[in-house]
Design a protein around this motif. Structure first.
Motif, PDB file in Angstrom:
ATOM      1  N   VAL A  64     -49.538  17.778 -27.797  1.00 19.84           N
ATOM      2  CA  VAL A  64     -50.266  18.491 -26.749  1.00 19.84           C
ATOM      3  C   VAL A  64     -50.238  17.643 -25.486  1.00 19.84           C
ATOM      4  O   VAL A  64     -50.661  16.483 -25.496  1.00 19.84           O
ATOM      5  N   GLU A  65     -49.740  18.250 -24.411  1.00 20.81           N
ATOM      6  CA  GLU A  65     -49.715  17.590 -23.109  1.00 20.81           C
ATOM      7  C   GLU A  65     -51.108  17.663 -22.478  1.00 20.81           C
ATOM      8  O   GLU A  65     -51.714  18.724 -22.425  1.00 20.81           O
ATOM      9  N   VAL A  66     -51.583  16.518 -21.999  1.00 19.16           N
ATOM     10  CA  VAL A  66     -52.844  16.483 -21.248  1.00 19.16           C
ATOM     11  C   VAL A  66     -52.447  16.479 -19.773  1.00 19.16           C
ATOM     12  O   VAL A  66     -51.830  15.525 -19.295  1.00 19.16           O
ATOM     13  N   THR A  67     -52.771  17.568 -19.085  1.00 17.05           N
ATOM     14  CA  THR A  67     -52.371  17.695 -17.692  1.00 17.05           C
ATOM     15  C   THR A  67     -53.307  16.910 -16.796  1.00 17.05           C
ATOM     16  O   THR A  67     -54.457  16.657 -17.140  1.00 17.05           O
ATOM     17  N   LYS A  68     -52.784  16.539 -15.628  1.00 14.87           N
ATOM     18  CA  LYS A  68     -53.564  15.811 -14.618  1.00 14.87           C
ATOM     19  C   LYS A  68     -53.632  16.647 -13.353  1.00 14.87           C
ATOM     20  O   LYS A  68     -52.602  17.094 -12.851  1.00 14.87           O
ATOM     21  N   ASN A  69     -54.847  16.828 -12.853  1.00 19.96           N
ATOM     22  CA  ASN A  69     -55.080  17.484 -11.569  1.00 19.96           C
ATOM     23  C   ASN A  69     -54.343  18.810 -11.438  1.00 19.96           C
ATOM     24  O   ASN A  69     -53.865  19.157 -10.367  1.00 19.96           O
ATOM     25  N   ARG A  70     -54.258  19.542 -12.527  1.00 18.92           N
ATOM     26  CA  ARG A  70     -53.649  20.859 -12.498  1.00 18.92           C
ATOM     27  C   ARG A  70     -54.665  21.822 -11.886  1.00 18.92           C
ATOM     28  O   ARG A  70     -55.832  21.824 -12.268  1.00 18.92           O
ATOM     29  N   GLY A  71     -54.233  22.629 -10.968  1.00 17.08           N
ATOM     30  CA  GLY A  71     -55.109  23.600 -10.319  1.00 17.08           C
ATOM     31  C   GLY A  71     -55.560  24.673 -11.292  1.00 17.08           C
ATOM     32  O   GLY A  71     -55.184  24.696 -12.460  1.00 17.08           O
ATOM     33  N   GLN A 118     -56.019   2.846  -9.906  1.00 19.37           N
ATOM     34  CA  GLN A 118     -55.930   2.999  -8.450  1.00 19.37           C
ATOM     35  C   GLN A 118     -57.244   3.530  -7.875  1.00 19.37           C
ATOM     36  O   GLN A 118     -57.280   4.017  -6.760  1.00 19.37           O
ATOM     37  N   ASP A 119     -58.316   3.461  -8.664  1.00 21.46           N
ATOM     38  CA  ASP A 119     -59.665   3.870  -8.278  1.00 21.46           C
ATOM     39  C   ASP A 119     -59.753   5.372  -7.979  1.00 21.46           C
ATOM     40  O   ASP A 119     -60.547   5.803  -7.163  1.00 21.46           O
ATOM     41  N   ARG A 120     -58.920   6.174  -8.661  1.00 19.06           N
ATOM     42  CA  ARG A 120     -58.943   7.629  -8.518  1.00 19.06           C
ATOM     43  C   ARG A 120     -59.703   8.244  -9.685  1.00 19.06           C
ATOM     44  O   ARG A 120     -59.681   7.718 -10.796  1.00 19.06           O
ATOM     45  N   HIS A 121     -60.326   9.371  -9.435  1.00 21.37           N
ATOM     46  CA  HIS A 121     -60.921  10.193 -10.486  1.00 21.37           C
ATOM     47  C   HIS A 121     -59.992  11.388 -10.670  1.00 21.37           C
ATOM     48  O   HIS A 121     -59.796  12.165  -9.738  1.00 21.37           O
ATOM     49  N   LEU A 122     -59.408  11.523 -11.852  1.00 16.36           N
ATOM     50  CA  LEU A 122     -58.444  12.580 -12.118  1.00 16.36           C
ATOM     51  C   LEU A 122     -59.051  13.648 -13.012  1.00 16.36           C
ATOM     52  O   LEU A 122     -59.915  13.365 -13.844  1.00 16.36           O
ATOM     53  N   ASN A 123     -58.580  14.872 -12.858  1.00 17.40           N
ATOM     54  CA  ASN A 123     -59.028  15.984 -13.680  1.00 17.40           C
ATOM     55  C   ASN A 123     -58.002  16.182 -14.796  1.00 17.40           C
ATOM     56  O   ASN A 123     -56.840  16.460 -14.532  1.00 17.40           O
TER      57      ASN A 123
END
Length: 186
Positions: free
Chosen positions: A85-92, A110-115
């Protein structure tokens, strides 16, 4: 050839195909892992080597985040004979009608918060989940996958990574992180 000998061959190949780019004092210095993907013998050994880290309790599914986790995860899944199962990042927002599980990560390297997310029907209560990625530094992505696993009612086995660059043991213990190499070995 024994599993220990094959594992040492994979680790040695990883070290040979790796490079740090930039000077030690350069703020833009980075780890170049692209050599790992170019060597077919290394690719052939990566799935079994990462799977060996969790051989005592095999998963029913492997999760991997975009992008390197999507390269390595299927190699591990094939070794275990399970799905991926692919875990997507920042997918709309999806235009389909499927239900999604989503989580926002703590800060990454990189101090980002990803969805992060995946379609809800891909993981269920009877699943034993193994997370696979190339590198773990803060544990933010693995932590999000751990939360998503719990949201799905599945059981988290741990995280298998090529390189462990965690700065302390707390995340390593909580997420059951096992790696082929520690960053000090590079």
């Amino acid at each position: 050839m024994s599993a220990d000998v094959r594992l040492e061959e994979v680790k040695s190949g990883l070290r040979r195909a790796f490079a740090w780019r930039g000077d030690r004092s350069d703020e833009y210095r980075y780890a170049d892992i692209t050599g790992w993907w170019r060597r077919p013998e290394l690719l052939a050994g990566l799935g079994p080597a990462l799977a060996e880290l969790f051989a005592e309790r095999p998963p029913t599914v492997v999760l991997g985040p975009e992008s390197s986790g999507c390269l390595l995860g299927p190699l591990v899944a094939l070794h275990f004979g399970v799905g991926f199962v692919e875990v997507t990042k920042n997918r709309g927002t999806s235009v389909d009608s499927d239900a999604w599980l989503r989580r926002t990560s703590p800060p990454d390297y990189q101090d980002r918060h990803l969805n992060f997310g995946f379609r809800r029907h891909l993981l269920g209560g009877g699943d034993r989940v193994l997370f696979v990625d190339d590198w773990i530094e803060t544990g933010g992505q693995a932590h999000s996958a751990w939360l998503l696993t719990g949201d799905a009612g599945a059981t988290w086995l741990g995280a298998a990574t090529v390189v462990d660059a965690l700065h302390g043991n707390q995340v390593r213990r909580r997420l059951n992180v096992r790696s082929l190499l520690h960053v000090r070995e590079l």
